[in-house]
Write a protein that holds these residues in place. Structure first.
Motif, short mmCIF file in Angstrom:
data_model
loop_
_atom_site.label_atom_id
_atom_site.label_comp_id
_atom_site.label_asym_id
_atom_site.label_seq_id
_atom_site.Cartn_x
_atom_site.Cartn_y
_atom_site.Cartn_z
N GLY A 19 -0.47 -52.34 41.49
CA GLY A 19 -1.04 -53.62 41.05
C GLY A 19 -1.25 -53.65 39.55
N LEU A 20 -0.24 -53.19 38.82
CA LEU A 20 -0.42 -53.18 37.36
C LEU A 20 -0.16 -54.55 36.75
CD1 LEU A 20 -1.14 -51.52 34.89
CD2 LEU A 20 1.26 -50.89 34.66
N ALA A 21 0.98 -55.15 37.10
CA ALA A 21 1.39 -56.38 36.42
C ALA A 21 2.19 -57.26 37.35
CB ALA A 21 2.23 -56.03 35.19
N ALA A 22 2.26 -58.55 36.98
CA ALA A 22 3.12 -59.51 37.68
C ALA A 22 3.46 -60.60 36.68
CB ALA A 22 2.41 -60.09 38.90
N ALA A 23 4.61 -61.24 36.89
CA ALA A 23 4.97 -62.37 36.04
C ALA A 23 5.57 -63.45 36.90
CB ALA A 23 5.97 -61.93 34.97
N PRO A 59 4.59 -58.87 26.86
CA PRO A 59 3.71 -58.78 25.70
C PRO A 59 2.34 -58.18 26.08
CG PRO A 59 4.36 -61.08 26.08
CD PRO A 59 5.05 -60.25 27.10
N ALA A 60 1.92 -57.18 25.32
CA ALA A 60 0.61 -56.55 25.55
C ALA A 60 -0.16 -56.63 24.24
CB ALA A 60 0.79 -55.10 25.98
N MET A 61 -1.27 -57.31 24.27
CA MET A 61 -2.03 -57.56 23.05
C MET A 61 -3.19 -56.59 22.92
SD MET A 61 -0.47 -60.00 21.61
CE MET A 61 1.14 -60.35 22.30
N VAL A 62 -3.38 -56.08 21.71
CA VAL A 62 -4.47 -55.14 21.45
C VAL A 62 -5.83 -55.77 21.80
CG1 VAL A 62 -5.69 -53.96 19.56
CG2 VAL A 62 -3.19 -53.86 19.69
N GLU A 63 -5.94 -57.09 21.64
CA GLU A 63 -7.22 -57.78 21.85
C GLU A 63 -7.56 -57.98 23.33
OE1 GLU A 63 -4.61 -58.84 20.15
OE2 GLU A 63 -5.16 -59.73 18.23
N ALA A 64 -6.60 -57.74 24.24
CA ALA A 64 -6.79 -58.13 25.64
C ALA A 64 -6.72 -56.91 26.56
CB ALA A 64 -5.71 -59.15 26.02
N PRO A 65 -7.48 -56.92 27.67
CA PRO A 65 -7.58 -55.72 28.50
C PRO A 65 -6.28 -55.39 29.24
CG PRO A 65 -8.65 -57.58 29.57
CD PRO A 65 -8.28 -58.04 28.19
N TRP A 66 -6.07 -54.10 29.44
CA TRP A 66 -4.86 -53.60 30.10
C TRP A 66 -5.25 -52.57 31.14
CZ3 TRP A 66 0.13 -55.03 30.00
CH2 TRP A 66 1.05 -54.17 30.62
N GLY A 67 -4.76 -52.75 32.38
CA GLY A 67 -5.05 -51.75 33.40
C GLY A 67 -4.68 -52.28 34.77
N GLY A 68 -4.80 -51.41 35.76
CA GLY A 68 -4.24 -51.75 37.06
C GLY A 68 -5.24 -52.05 38.15
N PHE A 69 -4.78 -52.83 39.14
CA PHE A 69 -5.42 -52.95 40.45
C PHE A 69 -4.79 -51.84 41.32
CE2 PHE A 69 -6.51 -57.79 41.01
CZ PHE A 69 -7.05 -57.86 39.73
N LYS A 70 -5.37 -51.65 42.50
CA LYS A 70 -4.80 -50.81 43.55
C LYS A 70 -4.38 -49.43 43.01
CE LYS A 70 -2.01 -53.53 46.21
NZ LYS A 70 -0.98 -54.61 46.34
N GLN A 71 -3.21 -48.93 43.41
CA GLN A 71 -2.84 -47.57 43.00
C GLN A 71 -2.24 -47.51 41.59
OE1 GLN A 71 -0.92 -45.10 45.97
NE2 GLN A 71 -2.01 -46.16 47.61
N SER A 72 -2.41 -48.57 40.81
CA SER A 72 -2.02 -48.49 39.40
C SER A 72 -3.17 -47.98 38.53
CB SER A 72 -1.54 -49.85 38.91
OG SER A 72 -0.32 -50.17 39.55
N GLY A 73 -4.26 -47.57 39.18
CA GLY A 73 -5.32 -46.91 38.45
C GLY A 73 -6.60 -47.71 38.33
#
Ligand code: NAP
Ligand code: MG
Length: 490
Positions: free
Chosen positions: A412-416, A444-458
């Motif tokens: 559950g890291l990302a979706a588009a 795009p991954a912005m330094v100002e915005a949170p990054w991380g996973g749901f489920k087994q993505s951590g």
């Protein structure tokens, strides 16, 4: 050939054993650098240095302004050395130079962002009854072990190092074995910019020895890890003995969903960009491309035509759009998945040897983009993270079908999703189970915005203010304002 040293306690030093290993240039297979092959005694030295900086060296007591100023100086150092850092990143990791330049610019900004945040770390006053006052303080978590992967060697490290410095933590960074060069280089900047000894230490060596030694060390309070799920699970098990705080940024098998009303040209390029950028070695790669049936065939054909033209070569060549994979191990892994895919689905592109590479690249780890179609979401190439340029195309009927397939994954890291209908877009955003949802873009991954996973993505978040929270502890303070005795025991 250049050699690099570890950076421990403000000094550059070889591993205690004197041993080194070779870091390669994946475009040629040649040795790029000799770096220290550190071991548990080196980790112990680094942890002791970090503990001194944290416990008695006065680092957590430095003013937030001073920590901020140091971070701004490091950012300026990164900008001043951007060309060298980007070149080394490309030579060691393989990625196209323009991507490495983008990573270095992001890293410089990341130091600035957390430099600005250093002075904005604060607690709150709480409403409590009676003659009393309560507040919270935000304090550094202590000594942190930072363990990172090889796909974005600079950025993965900087998004941990910068908030750790801002929070007043001391840290020990372990770059990934294939790609230690740029962070060992950046340690020169830490030294030049006035970071006190022991506040950040950088050691190269295998995860099985120094990574594991960090996780087990009683002097380490927290492990911030980015990498595979298997190592993440091992870190939780090993870290349990000393109840380490742990944050885990793990892998994914992210869906990139194309509704029939999406802008067609943007969709075709967005699907390729989503999974082939950085050679597909991206934790959030859109490796499952879900296409609504009315545009399925047309989009598949257009993607294949466009992907054929992606230019492979050494990242250092400005014309290159896709570099080599990072090493032999990754090359073998990706090719084995292409073999698995041949039995599970139809192959529209890829799986053949690379031709037309410049001289000197015969031993490089190049793999051409691969596109599988009519993939069942239960197939291994739809469920397992490949971490290479392999796309699995899956058709869907309607919205419900798209969400069902998209969410049917342990990750559950990302979706588009791509659509011009804002009603549909909002419904999709709410239904997709992932730490980030991109709309009409992917990556795009912005330094100002949170990054991380749901489920087994951590769990845990990096970047933004959330990334700083991971390096702080909350302390409650309760103050009695009533001078009389408590009056319980008469
Ligand atoms: P990995 O094999 O899990 O390794 C990551 C780091 O952990 C490396 O520095 C590795 O050292 C170290 N390590 C290995 N065994 C260890 C142990 N027992 N204890 C402590 N540390 C240990 O991952 P990778 O192959 O480098 O990178 C690919 C993975 O990273 C993919 O799954 C990808 O999705 C994930 N990733 C996630 C994100 C995110 O933000 N979610 C970002 C990038 C990558 P060695 O180099 O010596 O093995
Ligand atoms: Mg690995």
């Amino acid at each position: 050939m250049e050699t690099w040293k570890n950076y421990i306690d403000g000094k550059f030093a070889d591993a205690a054993s004197g041993r080194t290993y070779d870091a390669l240039n994946p475009a040629t297979g040649e040795v790029l650098a000799k770096v220290p092959q550190s071991d548990a005694p080196d980790v112990d030295r680094a942890v002791k240095a970090a503990r001194r900086a944290f416990d008695t060296g006065g680092w957590p007591e430095t003013s937030a302004r001073e920590r901020g100023r140091i971070l701004f100086r490091i950012a300026a150092w990164v900008r001043a050395n951007a060309e060298r850092l980007a070149t080394l990143e490309t030579l060691n990791n393989g990625k196209p130079l323009a991507e490495a330049e983008g990573d270095v610019a992001d890293a410089a900004f990341c130091f600035e962002y957390y430099g600005g945040l250093a002075t904005k770390i604060h607690g709150e006053v709480l409403a409590v009854p009676g003659k009393a006052f309560a507040m919270t303080l935000r304090e550094p978590v202590g000594v942190a072990g930072l363990i990172v992967p090889w796909n974005y060697p600079i950025m993965m490290a900087v998004q941990k190092v910068a908030p750790a410095i801002a929070a007043g933590c001391a840290s020990i960074l372990k770059p990934a074995r294939p790609t230690p060069v740029t962070m060992l280089e950046m340690a020169k900047g830490f030294a030049e910019c006035g970071l006190p000894p022991g506040v950040v230490n950088v050691l190269s060596g295998p995860g099985s020895s120094i990574g594991s030694a960090l996780v087990k060390h009683p002097g380490v309070d927290k492990i911030s890890f980015t990498g595979s799920g298997d190592v993440g699970r091992e870190i939780m098990r090993e870290g349990a003995a000393t109840l380490k705080r742990v944050s885990l940024e793990l892998g994914g098998k992210s869906p990139n969903i194309f509704f029939a009303d999406a802008d067609f040209e943007a969709a075709v390029e967005g699907a390729l960009f989503g999974v082939f950028i950085n050679q597909g070695e991206v934790c959030s790669a859109g490796s499952r491309v879900l296409i609504q049936r009315p545009i399925y065939r047309k989009m598949l054909d257009a993607m294949v035509e466009k992907a054929k033209k992606i230019r492979l070569g050494p990242g250092i060549d400005r014309e290159t759009k896709m570099g080599p994979l990072v090493n032999q191990e990754q090359y073998d892994k990706v090719l084995s998945y292409i073999e698995i895919g041949r039995k599970e689905a139809k192959l529209a592109l890829g799986g053949s040897p690379v031709s037309g590479l410049p001289k000197g690249c015969e031993k490089g780890f190049f793999v051409t983009p691969a596109i599988f179609y009519d993939v069942d979401n239960a197939a291994r190439i739809a469920r397992e993270e490949i971490f290479g340029p392999v796309m699995s195309v899956i058709p869907f009927d309607d919205e419900e079908d798209a969400y069902r397939i998209a969410n049917d994954t342990p990750f559950g890291l990302a979706a588009a999703l791509w659509s011009r209908d804002h009603f549909k877009v909002m419904r999709a955003i709410k239904r997709l189970r992932a730490g980030i949802v991109w709309v009409n873009h992917m990556q795009p991954a912005m330094v100002e915005a949170p990054w991380g996973g749901f489920k087994q993505s951590g769990f845990g978040r990096e970047l933004g203010t959330y990334g700083l929270d991971e390096f702080t502890e909350v302390k409650q303070v309760y103050m009695n304002l009533d001078e009389k005795p408590i009056g319980w025991y008469k």
